[in-house]
Design an enzyme around this catalytic site. Sequence first.
Site, PDB file in Angstrom:
ATOM      1  N   LYS A  13       0.822  -1.214   0.000  1.00 17.71           N
ATOM      2  CA  LYS A  13       0.000   0.000   0.000  1.00 17.71           C
ATOM      3  C   LYS A  13       0.858   1.267   0.000  1.00 17.71           C
ATOM      4  CE  LYS A  13      -2.240   1.286   3.633  1.00 17.71           C
ATOM      5  NZ  LYS A  13      -3.141   1.610   4.732  1.00 17.71           N
ATOM      6  N   ARG A  88     -12.462   4.438   9.677  1.00 16.99           N
ATOM      7  CA  ARG A  88     -12.396   3.099  10.267  1.00 16.99           C
ATOM      8  C   ARG A  88     -13.772   2.621  10.732  1.00 16.99           C
ATOM      9  NH1 ARG A  88      -6.894   2.298  12.347  1.00 16.99           N
ATOM     10  NH2 ARG A  88      -5.764   2.076  10.415  1.00 16.99           N
ATOM     11  N   ARG A 127      11.748 -13.934   3.939  1.00 18.87           N
ATOM     12  CA  ARG A 127      12.711 -12.892   3.580  1.00 18.87           C
ATOM     13  C   ARG A 127      13.813 -12.736   4.632  1.00 18.87           C
ATOM     14  NH1 ARG A 127       8.520  -7.701   3.947  1.00 18.87           N
ATOM     15  NH2 ARG A 127       8.353  -7.696   6.220  1.00 18.87           N
ATOM     16  N   ARG A 161      14.036 -10.283  10.286  1.00 20.13           N
ATOM     17  CA  ARG A 161      13.308  -9.428  11.230  1.00 20.13           C
ATOM     18  C   ARG A 161      12.514 -10.306  12.184  1.00 20.13           C
ATOM     19  NH1 ARG A 161      10.460  -4.828   7.709  1.00 20.13           N
ATOM     20  NH2 ARG A 161       8.992  -5.127   9.410  1.00 20.13           N
ATOM     21  N   ARG A 172      -1.739  -9.729  11.943  1.00 20.18           N
ATOM     22  CA  ARG A 172      -1.924  -8.452  11.249  1.00 20.18           C
ATOM     23  C   ARG A 172      -3.066  -8.534  10.250  1.00 20.18           C
ATOM     24  NH1 ARG A 172       3.705  -8.052   9.272  1.00 20.18           N
ATOM     25  NH2 ARG A 172       4.995  -7.638  11.075  1.00 20.18           N
TER      26      ARG A 172
END
Length: 215
Positions: A13, A88, A127, A161, A172
């Site tokens: 995004k 929202r 990743r 990470r 998420r």
Amino acid sequence: MDIILLGPPGAGKGTQAHRLVEHHGMRQLSTGDMLRGAVSTGTPVGLKAKAIMDRGDLVSDDIVSELIDAELTAMGPATGAIFDGYPRTEAQAQMLDGILEKHGRKLDHVIELEVDEDALVERITGRFTCANCGAGYHDKFNKPETPGVCDRCGSTEFKRRPDDTEETVRKRMGLYRAETAPILPGYEARGIVNRVDGMAAIEEVTHAIDCILAD
Ligand SMILES: [Zn+2]
């Protein structure tokens, strides 16, 4: 042209919003950024917001509406808005309609970058980067030519990470669905929701969004 851009973390995004700003001269209106900007420049609404935040309270919908109103006035009618992270709730969606109407504008499109959750998990959990030079790799899609050795600098140290885990990605996604669930049905009913495959190559996603805007 005013749009809402939606997409879960990892859907690209930010990249696409940046391109809309660069290619179409649109303005990204993220409530967090607007709030920080208004507080730091000390505008009347910024001072009001600061007082509320200093008390530890959440900024009300009215304050956010004022921020958007001020921003639209500053932008002028020729610049398109990309709403990011707002609205929202259904109540905020209605408020946004009211503000846009006041400025002689309307919401043209809600563009949702769709992702396949399992593919997103694979993309994110695979990743890793070179600990020395920062070159990016992926377990499946972009392996170093010699396993365990960075193509660019020859280092054998890599890092991941800590939040690139399946659990985090799925959490998420769940949060994203919960956030968008209250507003999507209303926009669907108006026939302005467009979905784009966020898993496609960046250029393809940009092209798909351009086609929607040109429609
Ligand atoms: Zn390296």
